[in-house]
Design a protein around this motif. Structure first.
Motif, PDB file in Angstrom:
ATOM      1  N   ALA A 187       0.857  -1.187   0.000  1.00  0.00           N
ATOM      2  CA  ALA A 187       0.000   0.000   0.000  1.00  0.00           C
ATOM      3  C   ALA A 187       0.892   1.235   0.000  1.00  0.00           C
ATOM      4  N   PRO A 188       0.538   2.260  -0.790  1.00  0.00           N
ATOM      5  CA  PRO A 188       1.388   3.449  -0.851  1.00  0.00           C
ATOM      6  C   PRO A 188       1.532   4.114   0.526  1.00  0.00           C
ATOM      7  N   ARG A 189       0.478   4.075   1.312  1.00  0.00           N
ATOM      8  CA  ARG A 189       0.607   4.525   2.707  1.00  0.00           C
ATOM      9  C   ARG A 189      -0.281   3.650   3.580  1.00  0.00           C
ATOM     10  N   GLY A 190       0.006   3.681   4.864  1.00  0.00           N
ATOM     11  CA  GLY A 190      -0.798   2.887   5.783  1.00  0.00           C
ATOM     12  C   GLY A 190      -0.392   1.426   5.756  1.00  0.00           C
ATOM     13  N   ILE A 191      -1.334   0.581   6.139  1.00  0.00           N
ATOM     14  CA  ILE A 191      -1.020  -0.830   6.352  1.00  0.00           C
ATOM     15  C   ILE A 191      -1.289  -1.667   5.101  1.00  0.00           C
ATOM     16  N   THR A 192      -0.342  -2.527   4.763  1.00  0.00           N
ATOM     17  CA  THR A 192      -0.535  -3.497   3.696  1.00  0.00           C
ATOM     18  C   THR A 192      -1.038  -4.800   4.305  1.00  0.00           C
ATOM     19  N   VAL A 193      -2.152  -5.296   3.776  1.00  0.00           N
ATOM     20  CA  VAL A 193      -2.678  -6.566   4.285  1.00  0.00           C
ATOM     21  C   VAL A 193      -2.480  -7.655   3.233  1.00  0.00           C
ATOM     22  N   ASP A 202     -13.471 -11.648  12.705  1.00  0.00           N
ATOM     23  CA  ASP A 202     -13.206 -10.684  13.778  1.00  0.00           C
ATOM     24  C   ASP A 202     -11.723 -10.639  14.130  1.00  0.00           C
ATOM     25  N   ILE A 203     -11.092 -11.818  14.108  1.00  0.00           N
ATOM     26  CA  ILE A 203      -9.659 -11.866  14.440  1.00  0.00           C
ATOM     27  C   ILE A 203      -8.861 -11.061  13.410  1.00  0.00           C
ATOM     28  N   ALA A 204      -9.227 -11.223  12.139  1.00  0.00           N
ATOM     29  CA  ALA A 204      -8.514 -10.508  11.076  1.00  0.00           C
ATOM     30  C   ALA A 204      -8.601  -8.998  11.306  1.00  0.00           C
ATOM     31  N   GLN A 205      -9.832  -8.529  11.600  1.00  0.00           N
ATOM     32  CA  GLN A 205     -10.025  -7.097  11.819  1.00  0.00           C
ATOM     33  C   GLN A 205      -9.247  -6.626  13.056  1.00  0.00           C
ATOM     34  N   VAL A 221      -5.589  -6.245  12.283  1.00  0.00           N
ATOM     35  CA  VAL A 221      -5.255  -5.008  11.569  1.00  0.00           C
ATOM     36  C   VAL A 221      -5.246  -3.824  12.547  1.00  0.00           C
ATOM     37  N   ASN A 222      -6.238  -3.796  13.426  1.00  0.00           N
ATOM     38  CA  ASN A 222      -6.277  -2.726  14.435  1.00  0.00           C
ATOM     39  C   ASN A 222      -5.037  -2.757  15.323  1.00  0.00           C
TER      40      ASN A 222
END
Ligand SMILES: Nc1nc2c(ncn2[C@@H]2O[C@H](COP(=O)(O)OP(=O)(O)OP(=O)(O)O)[C@@H](O)[C@H]2O)c(=O)[nH]1
Ligand SMILES: Nc1nc2c(ncn2[C@@H]2O[C@H](COP(=O)(O)OP(=O)(O)OP(=O)(O)O)[C@@H](O)[C@H]2O)c(=O)[nH]1
Ligand SMILES: [K+]
Ligand SMILES: [Mg+2]
Ligand SMILES: [Mg+2]
Lengths: 279, 297
Positions: free
Chosen positions: B97-103, B170-173, B176-177
Motif C-alpha cells: 500500500a502506498p501509505r498505511g497498512i498493507t494486508v 473478527d480476528i482478522a479485523q 489489523v487494528n
C-alpha cells in the motif's frame, strides 16, 4: 455426454477422464487397451456399457490380491506412518486411534515428529479427542528415541496397537530418508513380537509424483499399504492405480474430511465408480 | 529438482527435430505428440496441454516454418516462445500500500504450506525494512495457532492471536487494528486450509476480504498437485480474486506441472516459491529462468 455408438470419440472421452483423474499417461493408455480388448471379447456394443466395463477393469486390477487385516488378531501391532509434508499423517493417526479404540483395542501413540513446529501439540489434541495415550519428548530432540521409549511403554502397558507419527519429508532428501530407515530398524529390532505395519500417506490431490513417493519411501521402509487422504475434494487420486500396478502397494484407508470419523476402509469398486462422477 | 524431468524429455524431442533437414507436417505432428505426452507426464493440466499444443500446431504447421532453412529450429523457437507465454515473462512482486497498512491474505487447500509460507514471507518482508505482523485466523486445525506462534518467534515477527473460540473474520479485523496501534505496517493473515468446494469456509474468506481489504491475496499451491490444481486455482480466483500464487515444496522432485497450469488458467503470477521447510527457504519466482531451464537453454 450422450453417445449413440461406441466410437473413437467415446474412447477418447474416457481416456481424458482417466488422465484428468491423475492416472498418468502410461497407465491410462494401457487400461484403454484392456478396455478395447474387453469390448471385443464380450461383444459390448452399448455406449453405456463401456463405462461400466472400464470400472470393472479398474476394480479388478486393484483387487487381484486378497486383503490383509491391519491389526494382528493375536498379538500387538506397530503402525509406522510416513509420507511427504502436509499429506495428512497426523490427522490420519488421530482418526485411526479413534477407530481402533472403538474396536476395543488398547492404543498408544508416539510423537516421533519432533521437527515440525507444534507437531506434538497437534497430535496431543488428536489423542485427547480419541481418548488414547501419547508418548512424547521435547520438540527438536531425536525422533528415534521417542519410538524407542514408546515401544518400551507399549510392552509394559500391554498395548494392542502402537501408532508412530513421523515428520513429513520429501523423498529426495537423503538424510531425512536415512532417519526413517533408522526408525524402521529400531522397530524391527526392539519389537519383533509385534506385527509391523508401515503405511504411507498420499494426498489425493497429488499427481504423478505420488509414484515417486512410494518408490523412494519403499527403499527405506517396507511399506504395507497406503492411506489416501483428501478424497472429499475434487481430486480423484488416480495415481494409486499405477502405483498398485507397478509396486503392488494397496490402499488400506481413505481420508474423507478433517473430522475424527472421516476415515474409511478403501473399496476399489466405490473408487472406480467415483472416477466418473462429476464433482 | 522440479522441472528436470520435463526438461530432459523436451530436449530429446528437440534433438530429433534438429537432426532433420526438411520437416513434413507429419514430423511436426509426431514431435508435438511427444511434447504433449511429456507435459502430461509432468502433471500439466490436460486442458492446458491441449490448448498449448493447438497453438503451437497452428503456428508451426505452415509455409513459413516448413520452407525455412532450419525448420527444426523454427519449431523449437515456437515451443520456447509459447512456454514463456504460458509462464509469464517478468518477475512479479508484492504490492505494498502506498501509505498505511498493507494486508496480505494467505489462502489455499489443507497442508499446502500456508502457515510456513506466512512466516517465511514475514521474514522476507522484514528484511526489506518493514514491520510485519502475523495474524492467526486458523481456528480449526489442532494447534494451528501454536504453530504460527512458534514460527513467528523463530523469525522474530510478532504474532497476533485470539485463541480458537473467536470468529476468524473478527480476528482478522482485530489484527489489523493491533498493527495500527503498534506501528506495524504489514499484516499477514494465516487462514485455515479449506477445500475450494466448501462454501461455508469460502464465504468466510470473502468476509475477511470485504472487511480488511487486502492488497494481496496469495494462493498457496503445493508443487506436487496433479490435474486438480486448475480446479482449485480457478475456484479460489473466482471467489476471491487472487493477486498471485506461491508454489511450495519445489525442493522436491515433482515435475512442476502445477506451476504451469495454475498460471495458464488464472493468469495470476507466481510470486514466490517455497524451496524447503526452513524459514529462509523462500525465493522470488523468475518465470523466464524456469522456462529456459525447462528448455535447456
Ligand atoms: N479435506 C481433508 N483434509 C484433510 C484430510 N486429512 C488431513 N487433512 C488436513 O490436511 C492438513 C494437513 O494434515 P496433517 O495431518 O497435519 O498432515 P501431516 O502429513 O501430518 O503434515 P506434516 O506433519 O506437516 O508433514 C490439515 O489441515 C488436515 O486437517 C482429509 O482426508 N480431507
Ligand atoms: N519441503 C518443503 N516443505 C514445506 C514447504 N513449505 C511447507 N512445507 C511443509 O509442509 C507441511 C505443511 O505446511 P503448513 O505450513 O503447515 O501448511 P498449511 O497450508 O498451513 O496447512 P493447514 O493449515 O493444515 O492447511 C509442513 O510439514 C511444512 O514444513 C516447502 O517449500 N518445502
Ligand atoms: K498437499
Ligand atoms: Mg504431521
Ligand atoms: Mg496452516
Amino acid at each position: 455426454s450422450n453417445f449413440r455408438h461406441i466410437d473413437e470419440d467415446l474412447y477418447e472421452e474416457l481416456e481424458e477422464a482417466l488422465i484428468m483423474a491423475d492416472f498418468g499417461v502410461e497407465t491410462t493408455l494401457h487400461i484403454m487397451e484392456s478396455l478395447k480388448e474387453k469390448v471385443k471379447q464380450e461383444k459390448i456394443t452399448e455406449p453405456s456399457a463401456l463405462k461400466v466395463a472400464l470400472q470393472e477393469i479398474i476394480t479388478k486390477l486393484l483387487t487381484d490380491q486378497p486383503r490383509e487385516e491391519i491389526l494382528n488378531p493375536n498379538g500387538p501391532t506397530v503402525i509406522l506412518v510416513i509420507g511427504v509434508n502436509g499429506v495428512g499423517k497426523t490427522t490420519s493417526i488421530g482418526k485411526m486411534s479413534h477407530l481402533f479404540k472403538s474396536q476395543h483395542k488398547k492404543v498408544l501413540v508416539a510423537a516421533a515428529d519432533t521437527f515440525r513446529a507444534a507437531a506434538i501439540e497437534q497430535l496431543q489434541v488428536w489423542v485427547n479427542r480419541a481418548g488414547v495415550d501419547l508418548i512424547k519428548h521435547e520438540e527438536g530432540t531425536d525422533a528415534a528415541a521417542v519410538v524407542f521409549d514408546a515401544i518400551a511403554a507399549a510392552k509394559s502397558r500391554k498395548s494392542d496397537v502402537l501408532i508412530c507419527d513421523t515428520a513429513g519429508r520429501l523423498q529426495n532428501k537423503t538424510n531425512l530418508m536415512k532417519e526413517l530407515e533408522k526408525i524402521s530398524r529400531i522397530i524391527a529390532r526392539e519389537y519383533p513380537e509385534a506385527k509391523k505395519e508401515i503405511l504411507i500417506v498420499l494426498d489425493a490431490t497429488t499427481g504423478q509424483n505420488a509414484i515417486q513417493q512410494v518408490k523412494l519411501f519403499k527403499e527405506v521402509a517396507d511399506i504395507n499399504g497406503i492411506i489416501l487422504t483428501k478424497l472429499d475434494g475434487t481430486a480423484k487420486g488416480g495415481a494409486i492405480v499405477g502405483i498398485y500396478e507397478s509396486l503392488k502397494v494397496p490402499v488400506k484407508y481413505i481420508g474423507v474430511g478433517e473430522q475424527i470419523n472421516d476415515l474409511q476402509p478403501f473399496d476399489a469398486e466405490i473408487f472406480a465408480t467415483a472416477l466418473f462422477k462429476e464433482s | 529438482m522440479a522441472f528436470d524431468q520435463l526438461s530432459t524429455k523436451l530436449q530429446d524431442v528437440f534433438k530429433q527435430l534438429k537432426g532433420k533437414g526438411k520437416l513434413s507436417d507429419k514430423d511436426v505432428k509426431l514431435a508435438l505428440r511427444e511434447v504433449k505426452l511429456a507435459l502430461l507426464e509432468a502433471d500439466v493440466n490436460f486442458k492446458v496441454v491441449k490448448q498449448f499444443i493447438k497453438t503451437i500446431e497452428e503456428r508451426a504447421v505452415g509455409h513459413e516454418v516448413m520452407e525455412s532453412l532450419t525448420p527444426g529450429q523454427q519449431v523449437i523457437k515456437i515451443v520456447n516462445e509459447e512456454l514463456i507465454n504460458l509462464m509469464g515473462s517478468t518477475q512479479s512482486k508484492i504490492n505494498f500500500a502506498p501509505r498505511g497498512i498493507t494486508v496480505i491474505m494467505m489462502v489455499g487447500l489443507q497442508g499446502a504450506g500456508k502457515t510456513t509460507t506466512s512466516a517465511k514471507l514475514s521474514s522476507h518482508i522484514k528484511s526489506q525494512g518493514k514491520r510485519p505482523l502475523l495474524v492467526a485466523c486458523d481456528v480449526y486445525r489442532p494447534a494451528a495457532i501454536d504453530q504460527l506462534t512458534k514460527v513467528g518467534k523463530q523469525v522474530n515477527v510478532p504474532v497476533f492471536s485470539m485463541g480458537s473460540d473467536k470468529n476468524p473474520v473478527d480476528i482478522a479485523q482485530a489484527g489489523v487494528n493491533y498493527a495500527k496501534e503498534n506501528n506495524l505496517d504489514v499484516v499477514i493473515i494465516d487462514t485455515a486450509g479449506r477445500l475450494h468446494i466448501d462454501e461455508v469456509l469460502m464465504d468466510e474468506l470473502k468476509n475477511i476480504k470485504a472487511l480488511v481489504k487486502p492488497q494481496e491475496i496469495l494462493l498457496v499451491v503445493d508443487a506436487m498437485t496433479g490435474q486438480d490444481a486448475v480446479n482449485v486455482a480457478e475456484s479460489f480466483d473466482q471467489t476471491l480474486g487472487l493477486d498471485g500464487v506461491v508454489m511450495t515444496k519445489l525442493d522436491g522432485d515433482s515435475r512442476g506441472g502445477a506451476a504451469l497450469s495454475v498460471k495458464a488458467v488464472t493468469n495470476k503470477p507466481i510470486k514466490f516459491v517455497g524451496m524447503g521447510e526452513k524459514l529462509n527457504d523462500l525465493e522470488p519466482f523468475h518465470p523466464e529462468r524456469i522456462a529456459s531451464r525447462i528448455l535447456g537453454m
